[in-house]
Design a protein around this motif. Structure first.
Motif, PDB file in Angstrom:
ATOM      1  N   LEU A 171      -6.858  10.739 -11.154  1.00  0.00           N
ATOM      2  CA  LEU A 171      -6.131  11.183 -12.243  1.00  0.00           C
ATOM      3  C   LEU A 171      -4.716  11.069 -11.972  1.00  0.00           C
ATOM      4  O   LEU A 171      -3.993  10.767 -12.845  1.00  0.00           O
ATOM      5  N   GLY A 172      -4.359  11.442 -10.686  1.00  0.00           N
ATOM      6  CA  GLY A 172      -2.726  11.102 -10.449  1.00  0.00           C
ATOM      7  C   GLY A 172      -2.158   9.622 -10.468  1.00  0.00           C
ATOM      8  O   GLY A 172      -1.190   9.452 -10.822  1.00  0.00           O
ATOM      9  N   PHE A 173      -3.128   8.751 -10.309  1.00  0.00           N
ATOM     10  CA  PHE A 173      -2.770   7.417 -10.339  1.00  0.00           C
ATOM     11  C   PHE A 173      -2.695   6.940 -11.901  1.00  0.00           C
ATOM     12  O   PHE A 173      -1.566   6.188 -12.155  1.00  0.00           O
ATOM     13  N   LEU A 174      -3.527   7.376 -12.347  1.00  0.00           N
ATOM     14  CA  LEU A 174      -3.431   7.051 -13.909  1.00  0.00           C
ATOM     15  C   LEU A 174      -2.047   7.655 -14.794  1.00  0.00           C
ATOM     16  O   LEU A 174      -1.608   7.108 -15.420  1.00  0.00           O
ATOM     17  N   ILE A 175      -1.892   8.834 -14.271  1.00  0.00           N
ATOM     18  CA  ILE A 175      -0.879   9.563 -15.026  1.00  0.00           C
ATOM     19  C   ILE A 175       0.502   9.052 -14.410  1.00  0.00           C
ATOM     20  O   ILE A 175       1.567   9.115 -15.177  1.00  0.00           O
ATOM     21  N   GLY A 176       0.480   8.656 -13.119  1.00  0.00           N
ATOM     22  CA  GLY A 176       1.689   8.342 -12.605  1.00  0.00           C
ATOM     23  C   GLY A 176       1.930   6.976 -12.780  1.00  0.00           C
ATOM     24  O   GLY A 176       2.849   6.376 -11.616  1.00  0.00           O
ATOM     25  N   MET A 177       1.265   6.277 -13.550  1.00  0.00           N
ATOM     26  CA  MET A 177       1.109   4.642 -13.530  1.00  0.00           C
ATOM     27  C   MET A 177       2.796   3.900 -13.648  1.00  0.00           C
ATOM     28  O   MET A 177       3.148   3.193 -12.955  1.00  0.00           O
ATOM     29  N   PRO A 178       3.667   4.440 -14.633  1.00  0.00           N
ATOM     30  CA  PRO A 178       4.813   4.059 -14.635  1.00  0.00           C
ATOM     31  C   PRO A 178       5.691   4.101 -13.293  1.00  0.00           C
ATOM     32  O   PRO A 178       6.365   2.985 -13.104  1.00  0.00           O
ATOM     33  N   TRP A 179       5.520   5.200 -12.627  1.00  0.00           N
ATOM     34  CA  TRP A 179       6.321   5.305 -11.281  1.00  0.00           C
ATOM     35  C   TRP A 179       5.537   4.557 -10.149  1.00  0.00           C
ATOM     36  O   TRP A 179       6.468   3.764  -9.551  1.00  0.00           O
ATOM     37  N   TRP A 180       4.491   4.268 -10.334  1.00  0.00           N
ATOM     38  CA  TRP A 180       3.811   3.623  -9.469  1.00  0.00           C
ATOM     39  C   TRP A 180       4.094   1.875  -9.549  1.00  0.00           C
ATOM     40  O   TRP A 180       4.292   1.254  -8.620  1.00  0.00           O
ATOM     41  N   ARG A 181       4.190   1.654 -10.711  1.00  0.00           N
ATOM     42  CA  ARG A 181       4.756   0.239 -10.908  1.00  0.00           C
ATOM     43  C   ARG A 181       5.965   0.056 -10.303  1.00  0.00           C
ATOM     44  O   ARG A 181       6.565  -1.079  -9.899  1.00  0.00           O
ATOM     45  N   ARG A 182       6.937   0.875 -10.404  1.00  0.00           N
ATOM     46  CA  ARG A 182       8.389   0.840  -9.819  1.00  0.00           C
ATOM     47  C   ARG A 182       8.195   0.753  -8.459  1.00  0.00           C
ATOM     48  O   ARG A 182       8.823   0.072  -7.857  1.00  0.00           O
ATOM     49  N   ILE A 183       7.464   1.490  -7.870  1.00  0.00           N
ATOM     50  CA  ILE A 183       7.291   1.566  -6.444  1.00  0.00           C
ATOM     51  C   ILE A 183       6.803   0.145  -5.892  1.00  0.00           C
ATOM     52  O   ILE A 183       7.358  -0.444  -4.792  1.00  0.00           O
ATOM     53  N   VAL A 184       5.805  -0.280  -6.570  1.00  0.00           N
ATOM     54  CA  VAL A 184       5.234  -1.586  -6.088  1.00  0.00           C
ATOM     55  C   VAL A 184       5.969  -2.443  -6.604  1.00  0.00           C
ATOM     56  O   VAL A 184       6.209  -3.453  -5.682  1.00  0.00           O
ATOM     57  N   SER A 185       6.805  -2.611  -7.592  1.00  0.00           N
ATOM     58  CA  SER A 185       7.655  -3.888  -7.701  1.00  0.00           C
ATOM     59  C   SER A 185       9.004  -3.733  -6.641  1.00  0.00           C
ATOM     60  O   SER A 185       9.123  -5.000  -6.255  1.00  0.00           O
ATOM     61  N   ALA A 186       9.319  -2.552  -6.475  1.00  0.00           N
ATOM     62  CA  ALA A 186      10.397  -2.636  -5.227  1.00  0.00           C
ATOM     63  C   ALA A 186       9.743  -2.902  -3.837  1.00  0.00           C
ATOM     64  O   ALA A 186      10.811  -3.584  -3.000  1.00  0.00           O
ATOM     65  N   TYR A 187       8.720  -2.694  -3.602  1.00  0.00           N
ATOM     66  CA  TYR A 187       8.063  -3.199  -2.355  1.00  0.00           C
ATOM     67  C   TYR A 187       7.742  -4.620  -2.320  1.00  0.00           C
ATOM     68  O   TYR A 187       8.148  -5.196  -1.329  1.00  0.00           O
ATOM     69  N   ILE A 188       7.365  -5.110  -3.593  1.00  0.00           N
ATOM     70  CA  ILE A 188       7.010  -6.838  -3.488  1.00  0.00           C
ATOM     71  C   ILE A 188       8.649  -7.255  -3.182  1.00  0.00           C
ATOM     72  O   ILE A 188       8.881  -8.376  -2.509  1.00  0.00           O
ATOM     73  N   GLU A 189       9.726  -6.915  -4.057  1.00  0.00           N
ATOM     74  CA  GLU A 189      11.010  -7.574  -3.986  1.00  0.00           C
ATOM     75  C   GLU A 189      11.382  -7.324  -2.301  1.00  0.00           C
ATOM     76  O   GLU A 189      12.153  -8.218  -1.856  1.00  0.00           O
ATOM     77  N   PHE A 190      11.189  -5.970  -1.471  1.00  0.00           N
ATOM     78  CA  PHE A 190      11.567  -6.143  -0.412  1.00  0.00           C
ATOM     79  C   PHE A 190      10.807  -7.086   0.751  1.00  0.00           C
ATOM     80  O   PHE A 190      11.641  -7.728   1.504  1.00  0.00           O
ATOM     81  N   ILE A 191       9.654  -7.357   0.506  1.00  0.00           N
ATOM     82  CA  ILE A 191       8.911  -8.234   1.220  1.00  0.00           C
ATOM     83  C   ILE A 191       9.390  -9.524   0.998  1.00  0.00           C
ATOM     84  O   ILE A 191       9.699 -10.382   1.979  1.00  0.00           O
ATOM     85  N   ASN A 192       9.568  -9.871  -0.331  1.00  0.00           N
ATOM     86  CA  ASN A 192      10.148 -11.140  -0.428  1.00  0.00           C
ATOM     87  C   ASN A 192      11.521 -11.623   0.071  1.00  0.00           C
ATOM     88  O   ASN A 192      11.540 -12.752   0.665  1.00  0.00           O
ATOM     89  N   ALA A 193      12.388 -10.506   0.066  1.00  0.00           N
ATOM     90  CA  ALA A 193      13.530 -10.839   0.543  1.00  0.00           C
ATOM     91  C   ALA A 193      13.513 -10.982   2.220  1.00  0.00           C
ATOM     92  O   ALA A 193      14.441 -11.668   2.576  1.00  0.00           O
ATOM     93  N   SER A 194      12.536 -10.299   2.627  1.00  0.00           N
ATOM     94  CA  SER A 194      12.341 -10.149   3.899  1.00  0.00           C
ATOM     95  C   SER A 194      12.009 -11.555   4.798  1.00  0.00           C
ATOM     96  O   SER A 194      12.336 -12.175   5.719  1.00  0.00           O
TER      97      SER A 194
END
Length: 323
Positions: A171-194
């Protein structure tokens, strides 16, 4: 002494003659019943006959020659297991030898009377009033509430915790989906930059900058999880005294000293005691230390004498089994 045949005889263990007990040919059994009514006394002048034991045919008197003045021969006296006296006990035995017929059945500890049948009897032992069924193992008081309701074991509670965690997590994942997308996107950018910095020999991105970037989104996700957990646990405990995970495994929550529905104050205290670590998770350093509370609280029933977690002790509750 000759071996007496099996049959019903006046009970040597009773002070009266209104009870007969069955002699199985070796020893007295536990089977007793009321003695049958004796026949009326013979008329005056008739020959008295001694009554034979119940179940044994009487011996006919020997006939006498016509004109003989000698009285008719009387039948032999009735024989009892220990002589002609129905109340006589067994003969004395040598020291260290068992009595005739063996030792009587002994009561088990706590039994107010010797209700055990003789060896080989098809009848089960007679327990005292209120005793558990024969063969029931002794119960550990640690496994029950003060009024006798069975407590849950640790593994069953852990299974319910996992089920509830999967439900609230989804339930928390479904309701917080918009914020999870931002977290995952920022994490992917951090990995690619590294990776790019490592390939080109440039400067790697700062991990602290990445943490500061996703902290707002993580805070929103944590708040969503806390709100969902609050509504889920408090609502179900107040409504059904059990969450879906507990209901699935046959558990419910009750006050330790009294059964019945849980009050709002009890439910709220229990939730606060269980989720206090989550409330401090947003505070740096304090949140890391508070994270140790959750596993300690979950493991506490393993050694607690009342099988209570820390949050159970705060709310004075127990988790009990419904089946």
């Amino acid at each position: 002494m000759s071996q007496m045949q099996a049959g019903w005889y006046p009970d040597p263990m009773s002070s009266g003659t209104s009870v007969v007990r069955y002699w199985d040919g070796t020893r007295w059994t536990q089977h007793v019943q009321a003695a049958p009514e004796q026949p009326a006394a013979p008329p005056t002048g008739s020959t008295d006959q001694q009554t034979a034991p119940y179940g044994v045919a009487p011996t006919a008197p020997e006939p006498t020659a016509p004109g003989s003045s000698s009285p008719p021969t009387q039948p032999p006296p009735a024989a009892y297991p220990f002589g002609t006296d129905p109340h006589a006990g067994p003969p004395p035995v040598a020291p260290g030898q068992p009595p005739v017929g063996g030792y009587p059945p002994q009561p088990y500890p706590g039994q107010p009377y010797a209700g055990q049948p003789y060896p080989g009897s098809p009848y089960p032992p007679a327990p005292y009033p209120g005793a558990p069924p024969f063969g029931t193992p002794w119960a550990n008081p640690r496994d029950f509430t003060p009024d006798g309701e069975r407590l849950s074991g640790w593994w069953r509670r852990f299974g319910a915790y996992v089920i509830d965690g999967l439900i609230t997590g989804l339930l928390g994942f479904l309701i917080g989906m918009p914020w999870w997308r931002r977290i995952v996107s920022a994490y992917i950018e951090f990995i690619n930059a590294s990776i790019d910095a490592a390939e080109q020999g440039g400067q790697a991105p700062d991990p602290q900058s990445f943490a500061d970037q996703v902290r707002p989104e993580l805070s929103v996700v944590v708040v969503i999880a806390i709100v969902i957990g609050f509504v889920y646990h408090v609502g179900f405990l107040r409504w059904r005294a059990a969450t879906p995970g507990k209901m699935a495994l046959g558990l419910k929550v009750r006050l330790r000293d009294a059964p019945g529905p849980l009050s709002w104050s009890t439910v709220l205290m229990r939730w606060l005691g269980q989720n206090i670590a989550s409330l401090f998770s947003l505070i740096p350093l304090v949140g890391s230390l508070a994270a140790l509370y959750t596993p300690l609280d979950g493991l506490w029933p393993l050694w607690d004498p009342h099988r209570q977690a820390i949050h159970d002790k705060i709310a004075k509750t127990n988790v009990v089994r419904t089946r």
